[in-house]
Scaffold this motif. Sequence first.
Motif, PDB file in Angstrom:
ATOM      1  N   ILE A 149       0.926  -1.276   0.059  1.00  0.00           N
ATOM      2  CA  ILE A 149       0.023   0.093   0.027  1.00  0.00           C
ATOM      3  C   ILE A 149       0.833   1.117  -0.115  1.00  0.00           C
ATOM      4  O   ILE A 149       0.448   2.085  -0.858  1.00  0.00           O
ATOM      5  N   LYS A 150       1.839   1.208   1.011  1.00  0.00           N
ATOM      6  CA  LYS A 150       2.751   2.307   0.886  1.00  0.00           C
ATOM      7  C   LYS A 150       3.592   2.776  -0.511  1.00  0.00           C
ATOM      8  O   LYS A 150       3.613   3.634  -0.995  1.00  0.00           O
ATOM      9  N   GLN A 151       3.922   1.422  -1.334  1.00  0.00           N
ATOM     10  CA  GLN A 151       4.626   1.578  -2.332  1.00  0.00           C
ATOM     11  C   GLN A 151       3.823   2.224  -3.416  1.00  0.00           C
ATOM     12  O   GLN A 151       4.135   2.802  -4.487  1.00  0.00           O
ATOM     13  N   ASP A 152       2.529   1.884  -3.632  1.00  0.00           N
ATOM     14  CA  ASP A 152       1.719   2.184  -4.469  1.00  0.00           C
ATOM     15  C   ASP A 152       1.315   3.775  -4.147  1.00  0.00           C
ATOM     16  O   ASP A 152       1.211   4.394  -5.163  1.00  0.00           O
ATOM     17  N   LEU A 153       1.129   4.080  -3.145  1.00  0.00           N
ATOM     18  CA  LEU A 153       0.873   5.418  -2.809  1.00  0.00           C
ATOM     19  C   LEU A 153       2.188   6.443  -3.349  1.00  0.00           C
ATOM     20  O   LEU A 153       2.053   7.300  -4.128  1.00  0.00           O
ATOM     21  N   TYR A 154       3.512   5.803  -3.106  1.00  0.00           N
ATOM     22  CA  TYR A 154       4.776   6.614  -3.504  1.00  0.00           C
ATOM     23  C   TYR A 154       4.650   6.990  -4.942  1.00  0.00           C
ATOM     24  O   TYR A 154       5.140   7.796  -5.468  1.00  0.00           O
ATOM     25  N   ALA A 155       4.178   5.749  -5.652  1.00  0.00           N
ATOM     26  CA  ALA A 155       4.177   5.698  -7.141  1.00  0.00           C
ATOM     27  C   ALA A 155       3.170   6.800  -7.536  1.00  0.00           C
ATOM     28  O   ALA A 155       3.485   7.711  -8.553  1.00  0.00           O
ATOM     29  N   LYS A 156       2.076   7.153  -6.864  1.00  0.00           N
ATOM     30  CA  LYS A 156       1.321   8.193  -7.247  1.00  0.00           C
ATOM     31  C   LYS A 156       1.848   9.403  -6.751  1.00  0.00           C
ATOM     32  O   LYS A 156       1.547  10.538  -7.589  1.00  0.00           O
ATOM     33  N   LEU A 157       2.531   9.674  -5.887  1.00  0.00           N
ATOM     34  CA  LEU A 157       3.042  10.696  -5.281  1.00  0.00           C
ATOM     35  C   LEU A 157       3.953  11.343  -6.125  1.00  0.00           C
ATOM     36  O   LEU A 157       4.291  12.571  -6.591  1.00  0.00           O
ATOM     37  N   GLU A 158       4.906  10.396  -6.914  1.00  0.00           N
ATOM     38  CA  GLU A 158       5.873  10.746  -7.848  1.00  0.00           C
ATOM     39  C   GLU A 158       5.479  11.771  -8.986  1.00  0.00           C
ATOM     40  O   GLU A 158       6.033  12.777  -9.422  1.00  0.00           O
ATOM     41  N   ALA A 159       3.938  11.562  -9.404  1.00  0.00           N
ATOM     42  CA  ALA A 159       3.514  12.349 -10.354  1.00  0.00           C
ATOM     43  C   ALA A 159       3.243  13.783 -10.039  1.00  0.00           C
ATOM     44  O   ALA A 159       2.782  14.524 -10.857  1.00  0.00           O
ATOM     45  N   HIS A 160       2.975  13.911  -8.741  1.00  0.00           N
ATOM     46  CA  HIS A 160       2.341  15.281  -8.325  1.00  0.00           C
ATOM     47  C   HIS A 160       3.658  16.146  -7.346  1.00  0.00           C
ATOM     48  O   HIS A 160       3.197  17.306  -7.633  1.00  0.00           O
ATOM     49  N   ARG A 161       4.219  15.415  -6.826  1.00  0.00           N
ATOM     50  CA  ARG A 161       5.102  16.345  -5.841  1.00  0.00           C
ATOM     51  C   ARG A 161       6.045  17.108  -6.596  1.00  0.00           C
ATOM     52  O   ARG A 161       6.576  16.810  -7.816  1.00  0.00           O
ATOM     53  N   ARG A 162       6.575  18.298  -6.131  1.00  0.00           N
ATOM     54  CA  ARG A 162       7.371  19.080  -6.519  1.00  0.00           C
ATOM     55  C   ARG A 162       9.090  18.407  -6.284  1.00  0.00           C
ATOM     56  O   ARG A 162       9.171  17.977  -5.207  1.00  0.00           O
ATOM     57  N   PRO A 163       9.928  18.559  -7.203  1.00  0.00           N
ATOM     58  CA  PRO A 163      11.195  17.958  -6.741  1.00  0.00           C
ATOM     59  C   PRO A 163      11.641  18.859  -5.475  1.00  0.00           C
ATOM     60  O   PRO A 163      11.580  20.028  -5.482  1.00  0.00           O
ATOM     61  N   GLY A 164      12.311  18.078  -4.748  1.00  0.00           N
ATOM     62  CA  GLY A 164      12.817  18.811  -3.291  1.00  0.00           C
ATOM     63  C   GLY A 164      11.815  18.823  -2.321  1.00  0.00           C
ATOM     64  O   GLY A 164      12.206  19.236  -1.159  1.00  0.00           O
ATOM     65  N   THR A 165      10.730  18.504  -2.608  1.00  0.00           N
ATOM     66  CA  THR A 165       9.625  18.263  -1.440  1.00  0.00           C
ATOM     67  C   THR A 165      10.043  16.908  -0.715  1.00  0.00           C
ATOM     68  O   THR A 165      10.128  15.870  -1.253  1.00  0.00           O
ATOM     69  N   ALA A 166      10.188  17.161   0.620  1.00  0.00           N
ATOM     70  CA  ALA A 166      10.332  15.963   1.618  1.00  0.00           C
ATOM     71  C   ALA A 166       9.495  15.073   1.599  1.00  0.00           C
ATOM     72  O   ALA A 166       8.062  15.528   1.905  1.00  0.00           O
ATOM     73  N   VAL A 167       9.577  13.609   1.575  1.00  0.00           N
ATOM     74  CA  VAL A 167       8.515  12.802   1.661  1.00  0.00           C
ATOM     75  C   VAL A 167       8.954  11.855   2.828  1.00  0.00           C
ATOM     76  O   VAL A 167      10.125  11.244   2.792  1.00  0.00           O
ATOM     77  N   SER A 168       8.248  11.527   3.740  1.00  0.00           N
ATOM     78  CA  SER A 168       8.620  10.590   4.885  1.00  0.00           C
ATOM     79  C   SER A 168       7.533   9.807   5.193  1.00  0.00           C
ATOM     80  O   SER A 168       6.462   9.930   4.994  1.00  0.00           O
ATOM     81  N   SER A 169       8.239   8.580   5.837  1.00  0.00           N
ATOM     82  CA  SER A 169       6.926   7.624   6.249  1.00  0.00           C
ATOM     83  C   SER A 169       6.990   7.634   7.725  1.00  0.00           C
ATOM     84  O   SER A 169       8.042   7.504   8.523  1.00  0.00           O
ATOM     85  N   ASN A 170       6.132   7.507   8.271  1.00  0.00           N
ATOM     86  CA  ASN A 170       5.771   7.338   9.854  1.00  0.00           C
ATOM     87  C   ASN A 170       5.965   5.784   9.962  1.00  0.00           C
ATOM     88  O   ASN A 170       5.684   5.450  11.354  1.00  0.00           O
ATOM     89  N   THR A 171       6.378   4.974   9.384  1.00  0.00           N
ATOM     90  CA  THR A 171       6.553   3.526   9.673  1.00  0.00           C
ATOM     91  C   THR A 171       7.134   3.386  10.997  1.00  0.00           C
ATOM     92  O   THR A 171       8.184   3.916  11.221  1.00  0.00           O
ATOM     93  N   SER A 172       6.883   2.348  11.611  1.00  0.00           N
ATOM     94  CA  SER A 172       7.442   2.001  13.130  1.00  0.00           C
ATOM     95  C   SER A 172       8.262   0.448  12.566  1.00  0.00           C
ATOM     96  O   SER A 172       8.871   0.067  13.725  1.00  0.00           O
ATOM     97  N   THR A 173       7.966   0.046  11.798  1.00  0.00           N
ATOM     98  CA  THR A 173       8.575  -1.228  11.531  1.00  0.00           C
ATOM     99  C   THR A 173       9.384  -1.464  10.034  1.00  0.00           C
ATOM    100  O   THR A 173      10.102  -2.549   9.925  1.00  0.00           O
TER     101      THR A 173
END
Length: 775
Positions: free
Chosen positions: A101-125
């Motif tokens: 699910i996370k990787q699917d979301l990241y693929a979509k984010l790549e199409a919309h975010r500006r380069p240089g925009t920080a992306v982080s995960s709150n994963t604990s594991t």
Amino acid sequence: MSDAPAIKKVCVIGAGTMGAGIAAHVANAGVPVLLLDIVRDPARRSGVAEDAVAKLLKTDPAPFMTPKAAKLVETGNIEDDLARVADCDWVVEAVIERLDIKQDLYAKLEAHRRPGTAVSSNTSTIPLAKLIAGRSDAFARDFLITHFFNPPRYMRLLEIVTGPQTDPALAARVEAFADHMLGKTIVHAKDTPGFIANRIGTYWIQCGLNAAFELGLTVEEADAVAGKPMGVPKTGIFGLVDLVGIDLMPHLQKSLTDTLPADDAYHAIAKSHPLIERMIAEGLTGRKGKGGFYRINRAMEKRREAIDLATGDYRAMEKPAGLSGAAAKGDLAALLATKGKLGAYAWAVLGSTLAYAASLVPQAADDVVAIDDAMKLGYNWKYGPFELIDRIGASALAGRLAGEGAPVPAMLTLAGERNFYRVEGGKRQYLALDGAYHDVVRPAGVVTLADIKLASQPLLKNGSAALWDVGDGVAALEFTGKMNALDGEVMKLIGQAIPLVQKSFKALVVYNEGSHFSAGANLGLAMFALNIAAYGEVEKLVAGGQKAYKALKYAPFPVVGAPAGMALGGGCEILLHCDAVQAHAELYMGLVECGVGLIPGWGGCGEMLTRWRDAPAMPHGPMPAVAKVFETVSTATVSKSAAQAKELMFLKPGDGITMNRDRLLADAKARALALAEDYQAPKPPEFRLPGKSGRVGLGMAAEGFRKRGLATDYDMVVSDALAGVLTGGPADLVDTVSEADMLKLEREAFMLRVRDPRTLARIEQMLETGKPLRN
């Protein structure tokens, strides 16, 4: 170099407990935040995020520092609004812990975010390397893990994990924002399963559960041993599992067993217990469920119960017996030497956990400081694992492990007879992997009184307070009594400090590093005096406090209060007399004297009247300000944050708020030095008050509360005394009341109430239970 912009807007994707809490805390910092989640109902496409914000506003403890902060949260959904991330400078992903699910979301984010925009995960594991597998180099450059702890507003720890491709400048921007704006202490973790705090914390909890079953302890016995004596919150282990949710434990266990190396020590202790499996199946998941290891049985007059680990049945809670003397007071050597099952339990939990923590340097963290900080901030331990080892002795721990045939971690062998921490040349140092000691380095701009104390002696000191030189021409007044309670010794030291500061310093900061700034006057001391009818001594204390606080107010140098935590009663009043306050964001401030049958006696009434009278939006005339102060003080209102303290006028509009507790002293010093330029002391105020007619009006308002069951008969008596002070005394209309007149009215009303047995009953119950008596 990174082209990442400054962080002016944040997007949080995932509106569950953690995601919504992170969004709320970003809003607490005054920063706009976009909260997105899935579309669950086509009729309300952004309903998941909208409902999350609505729930936040009803949650207690409150995720928002003030309801106004909620207006900074925009809501949307991933299907329609993902393009809006282009307006954001940091995207925090907090969706379900599933890699696909996370990787699917990241693929979509790549199409919309500006380069240089920080992306982080709150994963604990999930390791970072797995999260970015298949992503572009540009995405990997801007990606990191930011692991918040729940609840995000209150838990200070933020574990940050970067990858080999992560842009250091971008990571530094995120860290600076989290530090200064969100108030987080940053701990750098390696890209390993569970990172630091949850990896050790889960191991510790599993050890505690296993040993209690194996050794035949009750849950009360287990928590009495693995609680305060170890410097752990009084919940202990079973109480903590109830708090976080028993049903979470199998998920944590599975995530670690699935990802940890095969030779990791956790695999040997990871086991399920039939009782716990049964409890989860029956909805006994802890405080959020129908009960847990502990519960309140409302069918039996709210009887407090605990589960029997042998039978699985609930029974009345029992006071555990066994620990006494040094072992009960935190002497770890004595605790581990205790005979019988309690000592065996202590060793089973502590020995194994400390050995495990020691094995994680450098695997999970570069040094012992990171591991200690993670456990103190993430699990509220008083001491980190290596600080605990120092209390036992590394060689003693290693010897006992070796004697039982257990592996001895390399860090224990490295330490040998040495401690992991020492003080050298006024600096705290830690033992590093190279076998040498290195200074513990604070982040730039952080100043702590604890560090200052290592290298200096107090300028003045008595049993309840001290005065310190904190550098740059600023002195700091510190309270040192239990709960930083205020008494005659504090007032005496204030009197001694003022001429010394005037002679040798530019400004004074009122500050300490206790959990709470001050719980107010020393009620225990007052109760002793009242029980022997030493009313003269009580009046002397009241007059002495008034004199000391006004001396601070009119001192020929600026005084800046720097509170954190509770600032109640007299602790609130000293802040009201400061020229300015630089408050930690978590400030619980109020004049609570009416709750124990008293009224503010150290100038609080006059100071609050001045603030409300001078408020820009306050209507003209003597009554509006009086009514506001009466409402706030008579109900013993306490702010739930520094932001709300401003709304209640406990803080002035120009007072500052520091989000990071570690930066409070430095910020207060800067504020004091700024005020010191061309400083002039304030002039005493005069009050125009409504007199007897105003007192009648306030009495009518209080009667309305009584009829609604919100005020008791004695509340009416106390509130009438308060009304008498706020309205200027017995005259029909009081044109001008001086500050000295107000202080006299306070003293007289205070002493009248002190002599009432109903006040004594309230004070006695507060001292015994910490809860107000509604008599």
